[in-house]
Design an enzyme around this catalytic site. Structure first.
Site, short mmCIF file in Angstrom:
data_model
loop_
_atom_site.label_atom_id
_atom_site.label_comp_id
_atom_site.label_asym_id
_atom_site.label_seq_id
_atom_site.Cartn_x
_atom_site.Cartn_y
_atom_site.Cartn_z
N ARG A 60 0.69 -1.20 -0.06
CA ARG A 60 -0.08 0.01 -0.02
C ARG A 60 0.70 1.26 0.06
O ARG A 60 0.26 2.29 -0.22
CB ARG A 60 -1.01 -0.06 1.19
CG ARG A 60 -2.24 -1.11 0.77
CD ARG A 60 -3.10 -1.12 2.09
NE ARG A 60 -2.46 -1.49 3.26
CZ ARG A 60 -2.36 -2.53 3.77
NH1 ARG A 60 -3.12 -3.65 3.48
NH2 ARG A 60 -1.94 -2.95 5.28
N GLU A 97 5.88 -9.60 15.90
CA GLU A 97 5.32 -10.30 17.18
C GLU A 97 5.65 -11.90 17.20
O GLU A 97 5.88 -12.27 18.11
CB GLU A 97 4.10 -9.82 17.34
CG GLU A 97 3.95 -8.36 17.31
CD GLU A 97 2.30 -8.06 17.28
OE1 GLU A 97 1.51 -8.64 17.71
OE2 GLU A 97 1.89 -6.97 16.54
#
Length: 172
Positions: A60, A97
């Site tokens: 994006r 993460e």
């Protein structure tokens, strides 16, 4: 213009508890898209950011980086996930993460004297933007700053980024 009103919230995507900020509704609105690019350009100019290149992160970041590069009379360079670029690449690995990921840029895309502005649609934890900055600094580029449409303030992504100008248009 109310950009938040043009960004659709999708609850529980991609997993329960997450609210996905969907920019496809912003992209489909001609006035909103024009306002977004014009405002990014104005904020870059107000911050005296005159990059040689806009570096957009997959995918994006491409959508906003290319028209911003056009407006700022700069070139555009994509940073991609591994295996997407056809020529020799520089690569950086970074922590997520739940593991690690990598980003790549063509080895011949930039030289050490180039100034760059990093652009993406959203800053969350700052990990991808930081990895992109690390990759560009490894090449020897002068990273001028960052520009995002959306910042998720609660995730404190700014803390991971170098002490450079950070432009955002919408905060959640």
């Amino acid at each position: 213009m109310d950009l938040k009103g043009l960004i659709r919230d999708i609850p529980d995507f991609p997993k329960p508890g997450i609210v996905f900020r969907d920019i496809t509704t912003l992209l489909s609105n001609a006035d909103g898209l024009r306002y977004t690019i014009d405002t990014l350009m104005e904020k870059c100019q107000a911050a005296n950011l005159s990059p040689d290149y806009i570096v957009g992160m997959e995918s994006r970041g491409f959508l906003f980086g290319v028209p911003l590069a056009y407006q700022l009379n700069a070139g555009f360079i994509p940073v991609r996930k591994p295996g997407k670029l056809p020529a020799a690449v520089h690569q950086v690995e970074y922590e997520l993460e739940y593991g690690t990921d990598s980003l790549e840029i063509h080895q011949d895309a930039l030289e050490n004297h180039h100034s760059v502005l990093i652009v993406d649609d959203l800053m969350a934890t700052g990990g991808t933007a930081k990895a992109t900055a690390d990759l560009l600094e490894k090449i020897g580029c002068n990273v001028l700053g960052f520009a995002f449409i959306i910042e998720l303030k609660g995730l404190q992504g700014r803390k991971k980024l170098p002490n450079l100008p950070i432009i955002t248009l919408v905060e959640y």
